[in-house]
Enzyme design. Sequence first.
Site, PDB file in Angstrom:
ATOM      1  N   GLU A 175      33.046  42.982  36.392  1.00  0.00           N
ATOM      2  CA  GLU A 175      33.347  43.866  37.532  1.00  0.00           C
ATOM      3  C   GLU A 175      32.145  44.025  38.467  1.00  0.00           C
ATOM      4  OE1 GLU A 175      35.046  47.537  36.105  1.00  0.00           O
ATOM      5  OE2 GLU A 175      36.863  46.553  35.403  1.00  0.00           O
ATOM      6  N   GLU A 294      41.242  42.424  31.376  1.00  0.00           N
ATOM      7  CA  GLU A 294      41.377  43.866  31.138  1.00  0.00           C
ATOM      8  C   GLU A 294      42.705  44.310  31.723  1.00  0.00           C
ATOM      9  OE1 GLU A 294      38.294  46.696  32.028  1.00  0.00           O
ATOM     10  OE2 GLU A 294      36.693  45.255  31.625  1.00  0.00           O
TER      11      GLU A 294
END
Length: 505
Positions: A175, A294
């Site tokens: 991320e 995720e």
Amino acid sequence: MTKKYAKMVVDKDFRIAEIDKRMYGSFIEHLGRAVYEGIYQPDHPSADKDGFRKDVMELVKELNVPIIRYPGGNFVSNYYWEDGVGPVDERPKRLELAWRSLETNEVGLNEFAKWSKLVGSDMMMAVNLGTRGVGDACNLLEYCNHEAGTKYSDLRIKHGYKEPHKIKTWCLGNEMDGPWQVGSKTPAEYGRIAYEAAKAMKLIDPDIELVSCGSSSTSMKTFPEWEATTLEHTYEHVDYVSLHQYFGNADGDTPNFLAKSMETEHFIKTVISTCDYVKAKKRGKKNINLSFDEWNVWYHSHQADDNTMKREPWQKAPALLEDIYNFEDALVVGLMLITFMKHADRVKMACLAQLVNVIAPIMTQVDGPAWKQTIYYPYLHASKYGRGIALQPVLYSTKHDTKEYTDVFDVDSVAVYNEEAEEVTIFAVNRDLADSIEFTCDIRSFEGYGLIEHIVLTNDDLLASNSAIKQAVAPVTVNDTFLDNGIIKTNLRKASWNVIRLGKK
């Protein structure tokens, strides 16, 4: 009023792709009680000689998890892997910045590799591209995968692991577009460091597969320009781009919540388009595939997490992100799994985040049992019966609108054909909260197949949840489904997850 119905045609020649078993992966991060008091608790009655909870291992093995992402997540962007190897009593404690916790490093790379083998899973290893860089990633890869005769491979051997871990799949950071991430980057900054790390890592081990960071969510202002820019740098050296997505129902609008898998569909299609744009621009020959590494429902614990991290920081294994899932959450998980199967040609990996205690299908009590949350069951069924060839469903269903979505199918469904086992499994969710829906499915191309069972997960209380004491939400087998002349007929119960299994007679 129009009678609600759903009809589907399944043909063995309508093939999407072989499902990569890694679509049913999961994730364990050094976060909250995922590791400590989750998979590892030396003083627990079920602990083995290495301190791993055997009751947890049994639940993980039942899920047949093919790959587990480790050690993060946000955690990895300030992680020093060297702290977690070597003699345990010499390992330092560190301030863990992502979750404002204390990391003791009692469990590190080698311990997790051992645990992964015990539960039958491969590792998906993430490298720190937040506070560290290319050299550290190379050192870690050398430690893990090189046979012997070099500084870091010999260090692994010195630590008691003669055989290399041979980790195939590696994430280039986590991320990195997110301002919450320690060491976050602009698209150009990340593209450059990911390119250099990928290039160097594949010089060490050309057989590894690399995952480039995609956008943290569709709501990021840089989505999908992030993918377009970063892949301009990394295209030649990476194999996948990551997608992350979490859903919640904070306002209690269940119909809208159950339609959110349409956002997953949009996310996948947009990222595929962006990857193919870069491929065309580069005059490339390979597809960049997708790693949905995720995904889950996550919203129940947000306020408690904020309070713990702000007011009581630097605890070891505080209870963070411990969502207690209800029945409607399980339906959303099932709908997301159906969406992944429908895109098996490009979605090759996915990791339910996470596996134990932290937004997880498995929960533990410190001195008590481990138990199954509601979301355990659709994940179990998909992993167990969703192996094989995803078949393109020709699906007709009545529709409805919600606050955010239009033309939402009352029933969403997909089928998987396991040629080796000579089985076909139909996964279906009835989104209707009030009524059962008549469902017919034409499987005449599977001549000689018969009904094995119809598994249903349903509950009159959408907010029903499980606990260590009671499994209020659990699957049952029903006997009101019929197969006659190649046509399946059944009623899908209101608000239900369905697994219809067929096999060659």
